[in-house]
Design a protein around this motif. Structure first.
Motif, PDB file in Angstrom:
ATOM      1  N   GLN A   1       8.055  34.396  34.703  1.00 16.31           N
ATOM      2  CA  GLN A   1       8.118  33.357  35.724  1.00 16.31           C
ATOM      3  C   GLN A   1       8.940  32.166  35.207  1.00 16.31           C
ATOM      4  N   LEU A   2       9.767  31.598  36.093  1.00 15.84           N
ATOM      5  CA  LEU A   2      10.683  30.533  35.696  1.00 15.84           C
ATOM      6  C   LEU A   2      10.213  29.169  36.188  1.00 15.84           C
ATOM      7  N   THR A   3      10.257  28.162  35.294  1.00 15.01           N
ATOM      8  CA  THR A   3      10.040  26.765  35.668  1.00 15.01           C
ATOM      9  C   THR A   3      11.210  25.943  35.132  1.00 15.01           C
ATOM     10  N   THR A   4      11.509  24.827  35.809  1.00 18.36           N
ATOM     11  CA  THR A   4      12.666  24.009  35.455  1.00 18.36           C
ATOM     12  C   THR A   4      12.271  22.541  35.374  1.00 18.36           C
ATOM     13  N   GLU A   5      12.843  21.823  34.381  1.00 19.67           N
ATOM     14  CA  GLU A   5      12.547  20.416  34.212  1.00 19.67           C
ATOM     15  C   GLU A   5      13.783  19.695  33.669  1.00 19.67           C
ATOM     16  N   LEU A   6      14.070  18.514  34.242  1.00 21.07           N
ATOM     17  CA  LEU A   6      15.157  17.691  33.760  1.00 21.07           C
ATOM     18  C   LEU A   6      14.713  16.987  32.484  1.00 21.07           C
ATOM     19  N   LEU A   7      15.461  17.185  31.392  1.00 19.07           N
ATOM     20  CA  LEU A   7      15.064  16.618  30.109  1.00 19.07           C
ATOM     21  C   LEU A   7      15.635  15.226  29.904  1.00 19.07           C
ATOM     22  N   GLU A   8      16.955  15.096  29.901  1.00 16.59           N
ATOM     23  CA  GLU A   8      17.562  13.805  29.564  1.00 16.59           C
ATOM     24  C   GLU A   8      19.003  13.762  30.044  1.00 16.59           C
TER      25      GLU A   8
ATOM     26  N   CYS B   1      26.520  14.245  29.937  1.00 16.95           N
ATOM     27  CA  CYS B   1      25.875  15.516  30.272  1.00 16.95           C
ATOM     28  C   CYS B   1      24.424  15.266  30.674  1.00 16.95           C
ATOM     29  N   TYR B   2      23.935  16.127  31.544  1.00 16.21           N
ATOM     30  CA  TYR B   2      22.506  16.189  31.803  1.00 16.21           C
ATOM     31  C   TYR B   2      21.971  17.449  31.129  1.00 16.21           C
ATOM     32  N   LEU B   3      20.805  17.321  30.482  1.00 13.03           N
ATOM     33  CA  LEU B   3      20.173  18.449  29.808  1.00 13.03           C
ATOM     34  C   LEU B   3      18.966  18.881  30.632  1.00 13.03           C
ATOM     35  N   ILE B   4      18.941  20.140  30.997  1.00 11.73           N
ATOM     36  CA  ILE B   4      17.895  20.681  31.859  1.00 11.73           C
ATOM     37  C   ILE B   4      17.205  21.830  31.131  1.00 11.73           C
TER      38      ILE B   4
ATOM     39  N   PHE C   1      14.766  27.312  27.154  1.00 14.24           N
ATOM     40  CA  PHE C   1      16.234  27.294  27.127  1.00 14.24           C
ATOM     41  C   PHE C   1      16.721  25.945  27.646  1.00 14.24           C
ATOM     42  N   ASN C   2      17.749  25.417  27.014  1.00 12.06           N
ATOM     43  CA  ASN C   2      18.357  24.156  27.448  1.00 12.06           C
ATOM     44  C   ASN C   2      19.725  24.412  28.070  1.00 12.06           C
ATOM     45  N   VAL C   3      19.890  23.952  29.302  1.00 12.80           N
ATOM     46  CA  VAL C   3      21.155  24.090  30.030  1.00 12.80           C
ATOM     47  C   VAL C   3      21.822  22.729  30.105  1.00 12.80           C
ATOM     48  N   SER C   4      23.110  22.674  29.820  1.00  9.10           N
ATOM     49  CA  SER C   4      23.857  21.413  29.905  1.00  9.10           C
ATOM     50  C   SER C   4      24.805  21.440  31.097  1.00  9.10           C
ATOM     51  N   LEU C   5      24.722  20.390  31.907  1.00  5.09           N
ATOM     52  CA  LEU C   5      25.623  20.178  33.033  1.00  5.09           C
ATOM     53  C   LEU C   5      26.460  18.959  32.662  1.00  5.09           C
TER      54      LEU C   5
ATOM     55  N   GLN D   1      21.802  20.753  41.962  1.00  5.22           N
ATOM     56  CA  GLN D   1      22.361  19.649  42.755  1.00  5.22           C
ATOM     57  C   GLN D   1      21.342  18.557  43.045  1.00  5.22           C
ATOM     58  N   GLN D   2      20.080  18.930  43.280  1.00  4.07           N
ATOM     59  CA  GLN D   2      19.063  17.948  43.624  1.00  4.07           C
ATOM     60  C   GLN D   2      18.484  17.236  42.408  1.00  4.07           C
ATOM     61  N   ARG D   3      18.895  17.626  41.213  1.00  8.30           N
ATOM     62  CA  ARG D   3      18.313  17.063  39.998  1.00  8.30           C
ATOM     63  C   ARG D   3      19.199  16.020  39.320  1.00  8.30           C
ATOM     64  N   VAL D   4      20.441  15.899  39.766  1.00  5.36           N
ATOM     65  CA  VAL D   4      21.368  14.935  39.158  1.00  5.36           C
ATOM     66  C   VAL D   4      22.020  14.108  40.262  1.00  5.36           C
TER      67      VAL D   4
END
Length: 266
Positions: free
Chosen positions: A258-265, A246-249, A234-238, A206-209
């Motif tokens: 360990q998990l890290t997350t980044e907004l791609l495009e 779509c947003y690609l995360i 891994f690429n997640v599509s919202l 929610q805070q990334r889009v």
């Protein structure tokens, strides 16, 4: 003293009467709902030129002929038709068998009423339904990296969580389409040892889009991309259902889980 008490009681009764009259007449600044206009709207309405069915007014609700648009509550105040929680249309002309109003796109919509039995069948056999964008989708991937073998497991699971998307139909009407959201599960194993296991839900992004996009989006899919020294990518599509947006995360799961997350495009 008696006159004073009598004056106070009279004032109280007068105020109560005024409040009661205000409640009967509707909220301040707004005329009461037009019951007569609402009654005249009952029935099936079609385009004047093409005779294509636009909607059916029945009771307090509007029903659309397609199976993806949900019924909505309607009301009439003065010369304005309100549908759902936000849509409003200025009525240009309204008789028992004629309805002209400005659509959301500013175009004049001209409708005629037709209560024929053939048209009624459209609504009897075409009930609105909530859409699921996918069945249960399972993906297994085996990855070898620096002499080690890993098993990646992804499952996209439809839920009963509803996402409402507002769209304009071809008649310039704001309609609601309702979809089911997904939950995505990811597990990573090295042999029999589990390195990572987690469920991913729409809310964690929610805070990334943008907020407006988030409200009408669903968690669409997860795809394995690659493996390197940082870990498994891994690429997640919202995505907004029915629209090419779509947003690609990117999620990176390190080799120690360990998990890290980044907004791609976008």
């Amino acid at each position: 003293m008696k006159n004073r008490y009598g004056y106070i009681i009279t004032c109280v009764l007068l105020i109560a009467a005024l409040v009661g009259c205000g409640q009967k007449g509707g909220s301040a600044g707004q005329a009461p709902e037009s019951r007569e206009a609402k009654q005249l709207l009952q029935g099936i309405w079609s385009e004047e030129d093409t005779e294509n069915i636009v909607f059916q007014m029945r009771g307090d609700s509007v029903y659309y002929p397609d199976s993806t648009s949900m019924p909505a509550y309607f009301r009439v105040y003065d010369d304005t038709l309100y549908i759902g929680s936000a849509a409003r249309y200025h009525i240009e002309k309204h008789t028992e068998h004629l309805l002209w109003f400005k659509g959301a796109d500013g175009e004049l919509v001209k409708l005629v009423k037709d209560n024929g039995d053939a048209e009624k069948e459209v609504f009897e056999h075409n009930k609105a339904q909530i859409l699921s964008l996918t069945d249960v989708l399972k993906k297994d991937t085996v990855v070898s990296y620096e002499g080690n073998r890993y098993h990646l497991y992804i499952a996209v699971n439809p839920t009963k969580y509803k996402v409402v998307r507002h769209t304009l139909n071809e008649d310039g009407l704001d309609v609601e389409n309702v979809y089911y959201d997904n939950i995505i599960h990811l597990s990573i194993f090295q042999g029999t040892r589990q390195l990572f296991s987690r469920d991913f839900r729409k809310q964690q992004y929610q805070q990334r889009v943008p907020a407006q996009f988030f409200e009408q989006a669903v968690l669409n899919n997860m795809e394995y991309a690659s493996t390197d020294a940082k870990g498994f990518h891994f690429n997640v599509s919202l995505c907004t259902p029915g629209a090419a947006s779509c947003y690609l995360i990117e999620h990176i799961v390190s080799l120690d889980g360990q998990l890290t997350t980044e907004l791609l495009e976008y």
